[in-house]
Design a protein around this motif. Structure first.
Motif, mmCIF file in Angstrom:
data_model
loop_
_atom_site.group_PDB
_atom_site.id
_atom_site.type_symbol
_atom_site.label_atom_id
_atom_site.label_comp_id
_atom_site.label_asym_id
_atom_site.label_seq_id
_atom_site.Cartn_x
_atom_site.Cartn_y
_atom_site.Cartn_z
ATOM 1 N N ALA A 105 0.316 6.149 -2.576
ATOM 2 C CA ALA A 105 -0.880 5.876 -1.786
ATOM 3 C C ALA A 105 -1.995 5.317 -2.659
ATOM 4 O O ALA A 105 -2.702 4.380 -2.265
ATOM 5 C CB ALA A 105 -1.349 7.143 -1.076
ATOM 6 N N MET A 106 -2.155 5.866 -3.869
ATOM 7 C CA MET A 106 -3.171 5.363 -4.789
ATOM 8 C C MET A 106 -2.852 3.930 -5.221
ATOM 9 O O MET A 106 -3.726 3.070 -5.303
ATOM 10 C CB MET A 106 -3.258 6.260 -6.025
ATOM 11 C CG MET A 106 -3.566 7.713 -5.724
ATOM 12 S SD MET A 106 -5.202 7.958 -5.014
ATOM 13 C CE MET A 106 -4.844 9.233 -3.809
ATOM 14 N N ARG A 107 -1.589 3.697 -5.525
ATOM 15 C CA ARG A 107 -1.184 2.357 -5.971
ATOM 16 C C ARG A 107 -1.384 1.326 -4.865
ATOM 17 O O ARG A 107 -1.933 0.240 -5.104
ATOM 18 C CB ARG A 107 0.282 2.376 -6.414
ATOM 19 C CG ARG A 107 0.810 1.021 -6.877
ATOM 20 C CD ARG A 107 2.294 1.098 -7.183
ATOM 21 N NE ARG A 107 3.065 1.565 -6.042
ATOM 22 C CZ ARG A 107 3.364 0.795 -4.979
ATOM 23 N NH1 ARG A 107 2.927 -0.451 -4.906
ATOM 24 N NH2 ARG A 107 4.100 1.290 -4.000
ATOM 25 N N VAL A 108 -0.966 1.659 -3.650
ATOM 26 C CA VAL A 108 -1.124 0.740 -2.521
ATOM 27 C C VAL A 108 -2.603 0.457 -2.265
ATOM 28 O O VAL A 108 -3.000 -0.679 -1.978
ATOM 29 C CB VAL A 108 -0.450 1.322 -1.260
ATOM 30 C CG1 VAL A 108 -0.838 0.522 -0.013
ATOM 31 C CG2 VAL A 108 1.066 1.329 -1.421
ATOM 32 N N THR A 109 -3.434 1.486 -2.388
ATOM 33 C CA THR A 109 -4.865 1.298 -2.149
ATOM 34 C C THR A 109 -5.468 0.346 -3.168
ATOM 35 O O THR A 109 -6.227 -0.565 -2.806
ATOM 36 C CB THR A 109 -5.598 2.652 -2.206
ATOM 37 O OG1 THR A 109 -5.071 3.523 -1.204
ATOM 38 C CG2 THR A 109 -7.091 2.469 -1.972
ATOM 39 N N SER A 110 -5.149 0.520 -4.448
ATOM 40 C CA SER A 110 -5.715 -0.363 -5.469
ATOM 41 C C SER A 110 -5.222 -1.795 -5.289
ATOM 42 O O SER A 110 -6.007 -2.749 -5.401
ATOM 43 C CB SER A 110 -5.370 0.146 -6.876
ATOM 44 O OG SER A 110 -3.978 0.142 -7.106
#
Length: 342
Positions: A105-110
């Motif tokens: 989720a963090m990777r997709v958001t960035s």
């Protein structure tokens, strides 16, 4: 205090400069149908705005460009009363974070935030010690080798293999798995809390000694953990001549490697009720004094756990950056509430 005409002219200069990167002259402004003034009147007003430190005159024959103070005025006007222009089609993030692991989720958001804003995007993950233990297993792989598996509430999986001098009693290994799972499920990863839950005076010396050999998998997980940063879009930031000073590029890249300093800068956003905007010289860190930072905290209703930010030139599209960061923080907060509440 600015007159209504000065406010209009300053806003037009900022928006034109953001779009073209070129100084804005009085003739260009006089051709704007929204401005009911001639070139001479506009020149006088621009000179007044320059005297107030809101515009700069890079060349004697060129137009004006907004200073950091001019950009700050523009951003403050945007945010007064929450007056941001709605996102146009294709500009919204459209994050789909449901049923993802936290790191994904963090990777997709960035990645998504960088793509939409065309800026460097940085997302800091929640600290490991804010998670809780969801499940523990102790697996006997060989007579003298066993593995402890810890699954956390954020979906993280930690595995550690232990090798013993003597064969391990399978019954003892099975008991340890049941005991650890029962005692630690739902417990936070703080080392002190883990030690408290594992303290049981009814345990035999053999059981106590065996558990003491396994507990480092839990305590070291909390003690050695570092905040994780997800960064995307560095090439976008230094490409297209958007950051033209080579020394500034080198300093910025060095800053991305100095995680502690970068985290300290981004954590300022945790104290803000909404979106934090730091423009150029407002940033105390030298590497960021030619850049702008837009960031926001996300997390639980009573506690922010991480930040989502974009970094780019002072000449950035602030409406889009503020909207996108705000939306990303909102979606991450919803996601984190689901994860930590499950």
């Amino acid at each position: 205090m600015l007159s209504p005409r000065q406010e209009l002219l300053l806003r037009k200069v900022v928006e034109a400069y953001t779009e073209t990167g070129l100084p804005v002259g009085s003739k260009t402004l006089a051709a704007d149908p929204d401005i009911e003034a001639g070139p001479s009147t506009i020149r006088n007003e621009l000179a007044s705005l320059e005297d107030q430190g809101l515009l700069a005159h890079p060349h004697t024959s060129a137009g004006r460009v907004p200073t950091d103070a001019g950009h700050r005025w523009y951003v403050d006007q945007l945010r007064s009363g929450g007056a941001l222009v709605p996102a146009v089609a294709g500009e919204r993030l459209g994050l789909q974070l449901i049923r993802r692991e936290v790191d994904e989720a963090m990777r997709v958001t960035s990645e998504t935030l960088s793509q939409v804003t065309n800026l460097l995007a940085i997302v800091s993950a929640p600290p490991v010690d804010t998670a809780t233990v969801r499940h523990v297993e102790v697996l006997l792989l060989q007579p003298q080798v066993l593995m402890v598996v810890v699954i956390t509430s954020t979906g993280g999986v930690t595995k550690r293999v232990f090798t013993f001098d003597q064969p391990v009693d399978p019954g003892l290994a099975a008991w340890a798995g049941e005991f650890l799972d029962e005692r630690l499920t739902g417990v936070g990863l703080g080392a002190r809390m883990l030690h408290t839950r594992l303290s049981d005076p009814s345990l035999s010396a053999r059981e106590r000694t065996f558990l003491d050999q396994l507990t480092p998998v839990f305590t070291e997980l909390a003690e050695t953990s570092e905040d994780t940063l997800y960064v995307d879009g560095a090439a976008r930031l230094i490409g297209e001549h958007r950051v033209q000073d080579l020394a500034q590029i080198n300093e910025l890249m060095s800053m991305l490697e100095r995680r502690a300093t970068l985290l300290g800068l981004l954590r300022v956003a945790l104290q803000e009720p909404d979106v934090l905007v730091r423009i150029g010289s407002e940033n105390q860190t030298p590497a960021f004094q030619g850049l702008a930072v837009v960031g926001a905290g996300y997390g639980l209703p009573n506690r922010k756990l991480g930040t989502v930010s974009v970094i780019g030139p002072v000449r950035m599209d602030y409406p889009r950056a503020i909207r996108s960061v705000r939306e990303a923080a909102h979606e991450l907060s919803r996601f984190i509430e689901d994860v930590y509440g499950s």
